[in-house]
Design an enzyme around this catalytic site. Structure first.
Site, PDB file in Angstrom:
ATOM      1  N   ARG A  50       0.844  -1.187   0.000  1.00  0.00           N
ATOM      2  CA  ARG A  50       0.000   0.000   0.000  1.00  0.00           C
ATOM      3  C   ARG A  50       0.880   1.237   0.000  1.00  0.00           C
ATOM      4  O   ARG A  50       1.729   1.405   0.890  1.00  0.00           O
ATOM      5  CB  ARG A  50      -0.893  -0.022   1.236  1.00  0.00           C
TER       6      ARG A  50
ATOM      7  N   THR B 103      -0.653   7.706  -1.060  1.00  0.00           N
ATOM      8  CA  THR B 103      -1.997   7.655  -1.668  1.00  0.00           C
ATOM      9  C   THR B 103      -2.889   6.600  -1.004  1.00  0.00           C
ATOM     10  O   THR B 103      -4.096   6.599  -1.204  1.00  0.00           O
ATOM     11  CB  THR B 103      -1.879   7.285  -3.165  1.00  0.00           C
TER      12      THR B 103
ATOM     13  N   ASP C  16      -2.784 -10.701  12.498  1.00  0.00           N
ATOM     14  CA  ASP C  16      -2.072 -10.573  11.222  1.00  0.00           C
ATOM     15  C   ASP C  16      -1.693 -11.966  10.730  1.00  0.00           C
ATOM     16  O   ASP C  16      -0.848 -12.648  11.332  1.00  0.00           O
ATOM     17  CB  ASP C  16      -0.822  -9.710  11.406  1.00  0.00           C
TER      18      ASP C  16
ATOM     19  N   ASP D  75       2.113 -12.530   9.939  1.00  0.00           N
ATOM     20  CA  ASP D  75       2.932 -12.638  11.154  1.00  0.00           C
ATOM     21  C   ASP D  75       2.708 -13.984  11.840  1.00  0.00           C
ATOM     22  O   ASP D  75       3.654 -14.605  12.332  1.00  0.00           O
ATOM     23  CB  ASP D  75       2.598 -11.508  12.132  1.00  0.00           C
TER      24      ASP D  75
END
Ligand code: URA
Length: 208
Positions: A103, A107, A199, A202
């Site tokens: 990402r 933006t 996550d 992870d």
């Protein structure tokens, strides 16, 4: 949510419980992700196309059936890799491509940083896989990448999904069917699925 297929099975629900539990260690977590992915595929392929072939057993010739589809699995890096392994356990003939997406911090848009797809996937059944469908940003971008490679029969397979991510895929890619084993409540302010499992990357790779 008409493009969503929620796969339910007692074995899946049982294993999902252990996947969600915070005590589950990375080795167990990886095994569960692989097992759940294989169990999902067992359901997803229930109506797949077969072709008749003639084979020879040690006793005599006979007609039998094999899958008549070219199958491509496209995990989104990095958590999708372990799902792909579970699917390959059941469908070893599948071809595999990888897509990496991050990402952009400015933006906040998903950006493709890596892709290596199997060739000639126009007529293949392409399964884009990622354990968590959260905002749907990466999933939508990955589907766009396989569409740019001219794939037409595309499916998105995840373990846990959020309503926000499902909405995004249905809006951006109404032609894509989503398979999931859980539709959770919502996303929290950090973009994690609630209750989710934390996550996935992870937990798979012990990076936290
Ligand atoms: N990705 C994850 O691994 N977990 C979430 O809850 C959301 C996105």
């Amino acid at each position: 949510m008409e493009n969503v297929n929620l796969i339910r099975h007692p074995l899946i629900q049982h294993k999902l419980t252990y996947l969600r539990k915070k005590e589950t260690n990375p080795k167990e977590f990886r095994e569960l992700v692989k097992e759940l992915s294989a169990l999902m595929v067992y359901e997803i392929f229930r109506d797949t196309k077969l072709k008749e072939v003639e084979i020879e057993t040690p006793i005599e010739k006979t007609k039998s059936y094999v899958i008549d589809e070219d199958i491509a699995i496209v995990p989104i890096l990095r958590a999708g890799i372990v799902m792909a392994e579970g699917i390959l356990d059941l469908i070893p003939q599948a071809r595999v491509g990888y897509i990496g997406i991050y990402r952009d911090p400015q933006t906040l848009e998903p950006v493709e940083y890596y892709s290596k797809l199997p060739t000639n996937i126009e007529n293949s059944s392409v399964f884009v896989v990622d354990p968590m469908l959260a905002t749907g940003g990466s999933a939508s971008k990955a589907i766009t990448v396989v569409k740019e490679a001219h794939a037409k029969k595309i499916f998105f397979v995840c373990l846990i999904s959020a309503p926000e991510g499902i909405k995004k895929i249905e809006l951006d890619h109404p032609d894509v069917k989503i398979y999931t084993i859980a539709i959770d409540e919502k996303l929290n302010s950090h973009g994690y699925i609630v209750p989710g499992l934390g996550d996935a990357g992870d937990r798979l790779f012990g990076t936290k």
